[in-house]
Design a protein around this motif. Structure first.
Motif, PDB file in Angstrom:
ATOM      1  N   VAL A 129      -3.744  55.833 125.342  1.00  0.00           N
ATOM      2  CA  VAL A 129      -4.268  57.202 125.280  1.00  0.00           C
ATOM      3  C   VAL A 129      -5.533  57.279 124.424  1.00  0.00           C
ATOM      4  O   VAL A 129      -6.311  58.235 124.550  1.00  0.00           O
ATOM      5  CB  VAL A 129      -3.215  58.197 124.752  1.00  0.00           C
ATOM      6  CG1 VAL A 129      -1.968  58.179 125.625  1.00  0.00           C
ATOM      7  CG2 VAL A 129      -2.857  57.917 123.292  1.00  0.00           C
ATOM      8  N   GLN A 171      -4.779  65.302 117.824  1.00  0.00           N
ATOM      9  CA  GLN A 171      -4.604  65.521 119.261  1.00  0.00           C
ATOM     10  C   GLN A 171      -4.095  64.275 119.964  1.00  0.00           C
ATOM     11  O   GLN A 171      -3.211  64.340 120.820  1.00  0.00           O
ATOM     12  CB  GLN A 171      -5.922  65.980 119.891  1.00  0.00           C
ATOM     13  CG  GLN A 171      -6.294  67.417 119.623  1.00  0.00           C
ATOM     14  CD  GLN A 171      -5.339  68.387 120.302  1.00  0.00           C
ATOM     15  OE1 GLN A 171      -4.482  68.997 119.661  1.00  0.00           O
ATOM     16  NE2 GLN A 171      -5.476  68.523 121.605  1.00  0.00           N
ATOM     17  N   VAL A 226      -0.657  63.723 122.031  1.00  0.00           N
ATOM     18  CA  VAL A 226      -0.656  63.246 123.422  1.00  0.00           C
ATOM     19  C   VAL A 226       0.207  61.990 123.545  1.00  0.00           C
ATOM     20  O   VAL A 226       0.951  61.819 124.524  1.00  0.00           O
ATOM     21  CB  VAL A 226      -2.098  62.980 123.895  1.00  0.00           C
ATOM     22  CG1 VAL A 226      -2.092  62.224 125.218  1.00  0.00           C
ATOM     23  CG2 VAL A 226      -2.857  64.290 124.041  1.00  0.00           C
ATOM     24  N   PHE A 271       3.383  61.786 126.049  1.00  0.00           N
ATOM     25  CA  PHE A 271       3.459  60.780 127.117  1.00  0.00           C
ATOM     26  C   PHE A 271       4.689  59.898 126.915  1.00  0.00           C
ATOM     27  O   PHE A 271       5.367  59.522 127.886  1.00  0.00           O
ATOM     28  CB  PHE A 271       2.198  59.922 127.143  1.00  0.00           C
ATOM     29  CG  PHE A 271       1.809  59.488 128.519  1.00  0.00           C
ATOM     30  CD1 PHE A 271       0.664  59.963 129.120  1.00  0.00           C
ATOM     31  CD2 PHE A 271       2.608  58.606 129.247  1.00  0.00           C
ATOM     32  CE1 PHE A 271       0.308  59.568 130.405  1.00  0.00           C
ATOM     33  CE2 PHE A 271       2.273  58.216 130.529  1.00  0.00           C
ATOM     34  CZ  PHE A 271       1.118  58.702 131.111  1.00  0.00           C
ATOM     35  N   ALA A 312       2.702  70.390 126.388  1.00  0.00           N
ATOM     36  CA  ALA A 312       1.302  70.018 126.608  1.00  0.00           C
ATOM     37  C   ALA A 312       0.467  71.234 127.008  1.00  0.00           C
ATOM     38  O   ALA A 312      -0.662  71.407 126.537  1.00  0.00           O
ATOM     39  CB  ALA A 312       1.215  68.938 127.684  1.00  0.00           C
ATOM     40  N   THR A 355      -2.042  71.607 124.064  1.00  0.00           N
ATOM     41  CA  THR A 355      -3.272  70.872 124.383  1.00  0.00           C
ATOM     42  C   THR A 355      -4.090  71.618 125.431  1.00  0.00           C
ATOM     43  O   THR A 355      -4.808  72.548 125.100  1.00  0.00           O
ATOM     44  CB  THR A 355      -2.941  69.444 124.849  1.00  0.00           C
ATOM     45  OG1 THR A 355      -2.067  69.495 125.985  1.00  0.00           O
ATOM     46  CG2 THR A 355      -2.259  68.642 123.756  1.00  0.00           C
ATOM     47  N   SER A 356      -3.984  71.203 126.678  1.00  0.00           N
ATOM     48  CA  SER A 356      -4.750  71.862 127.744  1.00  0.00           C
ATOM     49  C   SER A 356      -3.980  71.800 129.054  1.00  0.00           C
ATOM     50  O   SER A 356      -3.102  70.935 129.223  1.00  0.00           O
ATOM     51  CB  SER A 356      -6.110  71.179 127.925  1.00  0.00           C
ATOM     52  OG  SER A 356      -5.960  69.923 128.568  1.00  0.00           O
ATOM     53  N   VAL A 377      -3.968  68.309 130.733  1.00  0.00           N
ATOM     54  CA  VAL A 377      -2.996  67.343 130.212  1.00  0.00           C
ATOM     55  C   VAL A 377      -1.618  67.625 130.783  1.00  0.00           C
ATOM     56  O   VAL A 377      -0.893  66.711 131.197  1.00  0.00           O
ATOM     57  CB  VAL A 377      -2.969  67.390 128.669  1.00  0.00           C
ATOM     58  CG1 VAL A 377      -1.849  66.497 128.136  1.00  0.00           C
ATOM     59  CG2 VAL A 377      -4.306  66.948 128.101  1.00  0.00           C
ATOM     60  N   LEU A 408       0.584  65.067 133.123  1.00  0.00           N
ATOM     61  CA  LEU A 408       1.948  64.659 132.772  1.00  0.00           C
ATOM     62  C   LEU A 408       2.928  65.009 133.883  1.00  0.00           C
ATOM     63  O   LEU A 408       3.837  64.229 134.201  1.00  0.00           O
ATOM     64  CB  LEU A 408       2.374  65.333 131.464  1.00  0.00           C
ATOM     65  CG  LEU A 408       1.698  64.831 130.186  1.00  0.00           C
ATOM     66  CD1 LEU A 408       2.173  65.644 128.986  1.00  0.00           C
ATOM     67  CD2 LEU A 408       1.963  63.352 129.961  1.00  0.00           C
ATOM     68  N   ILE A 448      -5.681  60.307 129.881  1.00  0.00           N
ATOM     69  CA  ILE A 448      -5.168  61.534 129.280  1.00  0.00           C
ATOM     70  C   ILE A 448      -5.822  61.852 127.937  1.00  0.00           C
ATOM     71  O   ILE A 448      -6.014  63.024 127.590  1.00  0.00           O
ATOM     72  CB  ILE A 448      -3.629  61.461 129.153  1.00  0.00           C
ATOM     73  CG1 ILE A 448      -3.064  62.865 128.942  1.00  0.00           C
ATOM     74  CG2 ILE A 448      -3.209  60.510 128.054  1.00  0.00           C
ATOM     75  CD1 ILE A 448      -1.557  62.929 129.088  1.00  0.00           C
ATOM     76  N   LEU A 508      -9.014  63.629 128.759  1.00  0.00           N
ATOM     77  CA  LEU A 508      -8.759  64.988 129.237  1.00  0.00           C
ATOM     78  C   LEU A 508      -8.383  65.916 128.086  1.00  0.00           C
ATOM     79  O   LEU A 508      -8.797  67.076 128.052  1.00  0.00           O
ATOM     80  CB  LEU A 508      -7.629  64.965 130.273  1.00  0.00           C
ATOM     81  CG  LEU A 508      -7.940  64.301 131.616  1.00  0.00           C
ATOM     82  CD1 LEU A 508      -6.706  64.297 132.508  1.00  0.00           C
ATOM     83  CD2 LEU A 508      -9.092  65.006 132.318  1.00  0.00           C
ATOM     84  N   ALA A 509      -7.609  65.412 127.137  1.00  0.00           N
ATOM     85  CA  ALA A 509      -7.185  66.247 126.009  1.00  0.00           C
ATOM     86  C   ALA A 509      -8.363  66.675 125.144  1.00  0.00           C
ATOM     87  O   ALA A 509      -8.343  67.769 124.560  1.00  0.00           O
ATOM     88  CB  ALA A 509      -6.159  65.498 125.169  1.00  0.00           C
TER      89      ALA A 509
END
Length: 327
Positions: free
Chosen positions: A56, A74, A78, A82, A137, A141-142, A145, A149, A184, A187-188
């Motif tokens: 990650v 962050q 993540v 995951f 997530a 996060t966003s 993410v 997942l 990921i 992306l986060a």
């Protein structure tokens, strides 16, 4: 008609061995191991496999974005999410395969197969993790993410049910799981993912996955029923072709990535980014030694235990770090 001669001692031994090969291996489930339910759940979640989720940090590290508390927080979040998704897949997979695992020569020691973790509990805990991880997530996060997942869970559960029995598709699914881990983190943090980064990571993962399958096929040759059923449909020649092709594409992708001009002028004393190609290629060549021998069945063991490979990896990290820092 003449009566068959009685078997000698050696002949009886050979005949008994043939009968054992003709009869599916059956293993009585061993008694539950001590340690209780929690320890059984932890073993089923495969802590040894969590090292894969360190991927990650790949995209943020490549972009030089590892030097703030927010980024590290962050990425830690993540990593945990995951890992929870991967644990959910392992729990559901072992619950689904409990009966088959009890008849397997090695898997019959798994906690669900032994009864240390009841099947309904494995399903329940796996289902809770599969729901909570994407939900957390989306909240912490966003949405990207959370979507990734969710896609990972769907793909891996489909793999457990049927895709692991489909030639080539099984390799693609496992490889995509590694690629998702590498994506990921970017992306986060909203980091654009380079096409060369994706190509290098994807084919690098395919190299390791196909080398693992090749090693399993070599080591288990002539031991039908003691390994993945799909391996009997692959030939070692085909799997060798796949890992060699993947290694070549991964090296080419990395070289193009390293030679690509970034938006920031290079003021380094040496062209560290380009020099890192040497370390990357040496790492691939070193890993290929184990793949060719058929001893790359456990990639994490190869990476962590081979001192030469570890040294090359440290050199590569140092070179790429100097390139990112523009020293």
């Amino acid at each position: 008609m003449t009566e068959a001669a009685p078997l000698t001692g050696a002949a009886r031994t050979r005949e008994a061995a043939l009968d054992e090969q003709r009869t599916p291996l059956q293993h009585a489930a061993p008694p539950p191991r001590k340690g209780g339910l929690f320890r059984g759940l932890l073993r089923t979640a495969r802590p040894k496999q969590w090292v894969k989720n360190v991927l990650v940090v790949a995209a943020p590290a490549a972009a030089g974005r590892l030097f703030s508390a927010h980024v590290l927080t962050q990425l830690a979040l993540v990593f945990v999410l995951f890992t929870a998704c991967a644990a959910a897949v392992y729990l559901i997979n072992d619950a689904r395969d409990a009966d088959a695992d009890r008849a397997h020569p090695t898997k019959h020691h798994r906690p669900v197969a032994t009864g240390q973790v009841p099947v309904p509990v494995a399903y329940g805990v796996g289902g809770v993790l599969a729901v909570l991880a994407p939900a957390a997530a989306a909240w912490l996060t966003s949405p990207f993410v959370a979507a990734l997942l969710t896609a990972y869970l769907g793909m891996q559960l489909a793999y457990c049910v049927s895709l692991k029995h489909v030639l080539v598709v099984d390799l693609v699914v496992v490889t995509t799981g590694f690629l998702m881990r590498a994506m990921i983190g970017g992306l986060a943090l909203g980091i654009p993912l380079s096409r060369w980064f994706l190509i290098t990571t994807g084919f690098g993962a395919l190299f390791m996955v196909s080398a693992k399958r090749y090693s399993e096929a070599v080591q288990m040759a002539g031991k039908a029923g003691a390994t993945r059923a799909l391996l009997t449909e692959y030939t070692t020649g085909y799997l060798r072709f796949v890992w060699q092709l993947a290694a070549g594409v991964a090296v080419l992708g990395y070289c193009l990535w390293a030679l690509e001009e970034g938006g920031v002028p290079n003021t380094s004393v040496l062209p560290w980014r380009q020099l890192s190609m040497v370390a990357f290629i040496l790492a691939v060549l070193r890993y290929a030694v184990f793949a060719d021998r058929g001893t790359a069945g456990e990639p994490e063991d190869v990476v962590l235990r081979d001192r030469a490979l570890a040294f090359i990896g440290v050199v590569w990290i140092a070179m790429y770090g100097l390139a990112v820092a523009n020293w």
